[in-house]
Structure formats: C-alpha cells, structure tokens
Design an enzyme around this catalytic site. Sequence first.
Site, mmCIF file in Angstrom:
data_model
loop_
_atom_site.group_PDB
_atom_site.id
_atom_site.type_symbol
_atom_site.label_atom_id
_atom_site.label_comp_id
_atom_site.label_asym_id
_atom_site.label_seq_id
_atom_site.Cartn_x
_atom_site.Cartn_y
_atom_site.Cartn_z
ATOM 1 N N ARG A 128 41.054 20.697 -17.124
ATOM 2 C CA ARG A 128 41.366 19.724 -16.065
ATOM 3 C C ARG A 128 42.494 18.783 -16.501
ATOM 4 N NH1 ARG A 128 35.892 17.527 -13.608
ATOM 5 N NH2 ARG A 128 37.381 16.670 -12.108
ATOM 6 N N SER A 142 42.790 8.447 -6.788
ATOM 7 C CA SER A 142 41.803 8.821 -7.803
ATOM 8 C C SER A 142 41.128 7.586 -8.379
ATOM 9 C CB SER A 142 42.461 9.606 -8.938
ATOM 10 O OG SER A 142 41.561 9.696 -10.031
ATOM 11 N N GLN A 149 39.026 7.682 -10.716
ATOM 12 C CA GLN A 149 38.939 7.834 -12.175
ATOM 13 C C GLN A 149 40.177 7.252 -12.835
ATOM 14 O OE1 GLN A 149 38.252 12.025 -12.781
ATOM 15 N NE2 GLN A 149 36.128 11.904 -12.103
ATOM 16 N N ASP A 189 34.011 15.122 -2.889
ATOM 17 C CA ASP A 189 33.001 15.939 -3.574
ATOM 18 C C ASP A 189 32.127 16.720 -2.592
ATOM 19 O OD1 ASP A 189 33.919 15.022 -6.012
ATOM 20 O OD2 ASP A 189 32.513 13.356 -6.080
ATOM 21 N N ARG A 216 29.673 3.990 -14.766
ATOM 22 C CA ARG A 216 30.352 2.698 -14.939
ATOM 23 C C ARG A 216 29.441 1.674 -15.611
ATOM 24 N NH1 ARG A 216 32.788 5.624 -11.317
ATOM 25 N NH2 ARG A 216 34.918 5.231 -10.610
ATOM 26 N N ARG A 222 28.221 21.323 -7.533
ATOM 27 C CA ARG A 222 28.270 21.164 -6.071
ATOM 28 C C ARG A 222 28.232 22.536 -5.370
ATOM 29 N NH1 ARG A 222 27.649 15.689 -6.197
ATOM 30 N NH2 ARG A 222 29.177 14.679 -7.505
ATOM 31 N N GLY A 271 34.443 14.820 -15.953
ATOM 32 C CA GLY A 271 35.783 14.254 -15.829
ATOM 33 C C GLY A 271 35.751 12.735 -15.813
ATOM 34 N N LYS A 311 39.078 20.230 -9.615
ATOM 35 C CA LYS A 311 37.731 19.704 -9.858
ATOM 36 C C LYS A 311 37.028 20.622 -10.876
ATOM 37 C CE LYS A 311 37.950 16.088 -7.275
ATOM 38 N NZ LYS A 311 37.928 14.754 -7.905
HETATM 39 C C1 S3P Z 1 34.700 9.887 -9.412
HETATM 40 C C2 S3P Z 1 35.884 10.017 -8.736
HETATM 41 C C3 S3P Z 1 36.303 11.246 -8.061
HETATM 42 C C4 S3P Z 1 35.145 12.203 -7.850
HETATM 43 C C5 S3P Z 1 34.280 12.338 -9.063
HETATM 44 C C6 S3P Z 1 33.715 10.986 -9.481
HETATM 45 C C7 S3P Z 1 34.391 8.599 -10.073
HETATM 46 O O1 S3P Z 1 37.291 11.883 -8.837
HETATM 47 O O2 S3P Z 1 35.618 13.472 -7.448
HETATM 48 O O3 S3P Z 1 33.205 13.215 -8.821
HETATM 49 O O4 S3P Z 1 33.216 8.339 -10.409
HETATM 50 O O5 S3P Z 1 35.320 7.819 -10.267
HETATM 51 P P1 S3P Z 1 38.841 11.432 -8.746
HETATM 52 O O6 S3P Z 1 38.925 10.033 -9.121
HETATM 53 O O7 S3P Z 1 39.568 12.289 -9.743
HETATM 54 O O8 S3P Z 1 39.258 11.747 -7.347
#
Ligand code: S3P
Length: 416
Positions: free
Chosen positions: A109, A150, A152, A301, A18, A373, A81, A328
């Site tokens: 994904r 989520s 993300q 995670d 971020r 992981r 991701g 994942k």
């Molecule tokens: C993350 C959000 C999670 C997590 C990933 C990092 C992030 O995923 O599993 O390792 O930094 O926003 P999701 O938002 O898809 O759950």
Amino acid sequence: MGLKGSIRVPSDKSITHRAFLFGAVAKGKTVVRNPLLGEDCRSTIQAIESLGASVVEQGETFVIEGTEQLTSARLDCGNSGTTMRLLAGLVAGYEGEFQLTGDDSLSKRPMKRVTVPLREMGAQIEGDFAPMTIHGRALQAIDYTLPIASAQVKSALLLAGLRASGVTTIHEPMLSRDHTERMLPMFGADLTVEEGQDGRFIRVAPGVLRGTEVDVPADPSSAAFLWAGAAIVPDSDVTTTDVCLNETRIGFLRTLQRMGADVTIENERKLGEETVGDVTVRTSRLQGTTVEGPMIPSQIDELPLFALVASQASTPSVVRDAAELRVKETDRIKTVVQELGVLGVDLEETEDGFIVKPSTIQEGKVQSHGDHRLSMMLQVARLLSKGWIEIEGIEASDISYPQFHEDLQRLHREIE
Ligand code: S3P
C-alpha cells in the site's frame, strides 16, 4: 428467512486506533472504554507498548500510561493502514529509530502520501512502502493541502504537527472522517478547525497531550453490513444500537435512504465528542443510485457492500471518483467485480469505480482475498442465494469485526 433483532456491533475501529495512539504519547493516564479488539487495533496496542506506553486491560476498559520519551522499536502494523500511517506521523518528531513493518497487503500500500509531506516537515524516512525506517528528529510546521481525501494522511500530519516548531495548517478540500480533530482537543491539543468556501483548514500548535477518557461508540462501518442485510434480505427488521452517527462516517446509511430504504434513527445523543444513536433498517424496495465526488470519503469502506446492495435494486447504480478503492486492503474495484461476478452479479469495472445492474445472487465458490470487508459482504450475499456460497478466507472479518459470522447467524435465526 429474514434478519431480525437488536445488536450492538463492535466498537469503532478509527476511534479506537486514535484513542490508543494519542494516549501513548499523552502525559498521565488515558482511559479507553469499550475499544474494538479486532486484529487491526491489536496491532496498534502492540505498537504503542513497543514504544514504551503501558496498556492495562480492566474488563471492557483499557488504561494507558503514556510515555514522553519513545523507545526505538520495530513496529509491526499487521494489515492496518491506519496504524502505519498514523504511527509514521506520531513518531517522526521523537528521537529514536522506528521501523514500521506490515503484512503482504500493507507492504504493497502506498505510503508516499505520508512520507512526502512528513519529509517536507524535516522527517528522515527511508522507504515509501513498508518496511520503512523513520529516524526521529526535530520537525518544522508546514501548510499543506491534501491532494487526496484521506483521514489517515490528515491525522499523521496533525500528530507530527504536535512536535513541530510553529503552527501546522492542513487544508482539506474534500471532507474526510474528522475523529482526529474531535479527539485531539480532548487530549488538550491546541487545534482549531475553520470552515472555508473551499474546504476545511485545520491548525495545530506544538504541545504535549494530556491523558483523558474516551468512550468508543459502535462502528458504523461494521453496522453497515447488518443495515445492508436488513434492507435486502426479505422479511428483515434489525436495530443496531449506540452507533457512531458522525456524518463523515455514515454516507452509506444516507445512500440507503436515497435508494428508498426504510431507515429509522432514534435515541440520538452525545458520547464524548461524537453523536451516537440507534438505527433500525427494514426490508425495502430499493432504486439504483450514483455515488460520486464528495459522497465517496464518508462511505469509502462501504463501497464493496454497496455493490451487493445495488445488485438488489430495481435500476442500475454507478460508483465513480473512487479510485482510492484500488489501494485499500485489496484492489477493491477488481476484487468486488471478480467475486460478485462469480455469484452472477452483472457488474462492470471502470477506472474509478463500477456499474452494477439488477441481478439474482447465484451459488458459487468465492474468496475474501484476505480482505475483511469483502469477507463480510460475501457473508451477507450468502443470505440471498438459493444455493450454497462457499467463502474461502472467511476469517478475514476478524480484522475489524470479530464474531461477525456468529452475529449474522444469531440475527438470522432469531425468527425461527
Ligand atoms: C481511516 C481512514 C480511511 C479508511 C480506513 C480508516 C482512518 O482511509 O478507509 O479504513 O481511521 O483514518 P484513508 O484515510 O486512506 O481514506
């Protein structure tokens, strides 16, 4: 032989992504102290450089000079991701053509979770899997209820909201990690969070970010492997310092406590908008437990690691409501059940989780499936086996925790 000693594990992956992504589009300089330099975060750094931001490394500190006009580019997100989904939201409202690509795992994904709401905002996106092409254009604000928990997706939409006309509202019925909401206001964003009875409402107004300073704490998702090791390897006592203690991230530590682990949290303090502290875990007698519902996102995670910890408890454990594990870096329900099964763990796959029974870890040959992981969980398992466990693809741990193998060895040897 137990794990002993004190360690500051590498910095937080989510916060590092971020800081770089927001800094890339902020006016002026952003200083990021102690970022994580694992492979995923390097993908983010490369991507923002391709977009026209400048990144200068000065020891442990990185200085980003943001750009207000993004350059059309091909952005290789590697295995990450977070890089791909956040970038999709970041670039959608800028003029230009952006191609988002990734490795084999990332290309499988699901991206619909971001492309569907982004298209609702007016984004023009080709493809719902990588490679995707985004033709940047003007966006409109939306009100959107997240169908899955989520961070993300939430973050992608908030970033798009910065470029949309009107106020974007994201309704989050089930809480996910909230680093974006904490950090965007540090960059000058007009963002508010309202706690309702049915979750959070996050509102962001359009605006230009301004550079700021971000200190990145140690990653609780990396520390988790050492907490787990300390709890289940006999004669252990490990302290992890400066760990981010944001409650949306430490569900696994709370689960360990519920199982009866000997956990001490000291020296709690603020680091920017996050709480950090030092966490000590000692060898403990654990009882089995159930992890489900709203507990899932704060330890999503760590669930592969939980499977190993649960195998060392005195009673069975259950994980349910965790179907997200299937999308994942690998299908973590399948890969965890398969690999721990090789090591003699009595566990059963369910549609949205697994059931684990008390087991003895045997020797065997296992694989990481390229999943960081899994590699780290199997390295912790190795400390429990009387025989040798060979791990194929052990280097996958570099994605989020470079030097994990060395750190684990050091803590293991410190008592010799
Ligand atoms: C993350 C959000 C999670 C997590 C990933 C990092 C992030 O995923 O599993 O390792 O930094 O926003 P999701 O938002 O898809 O759950």
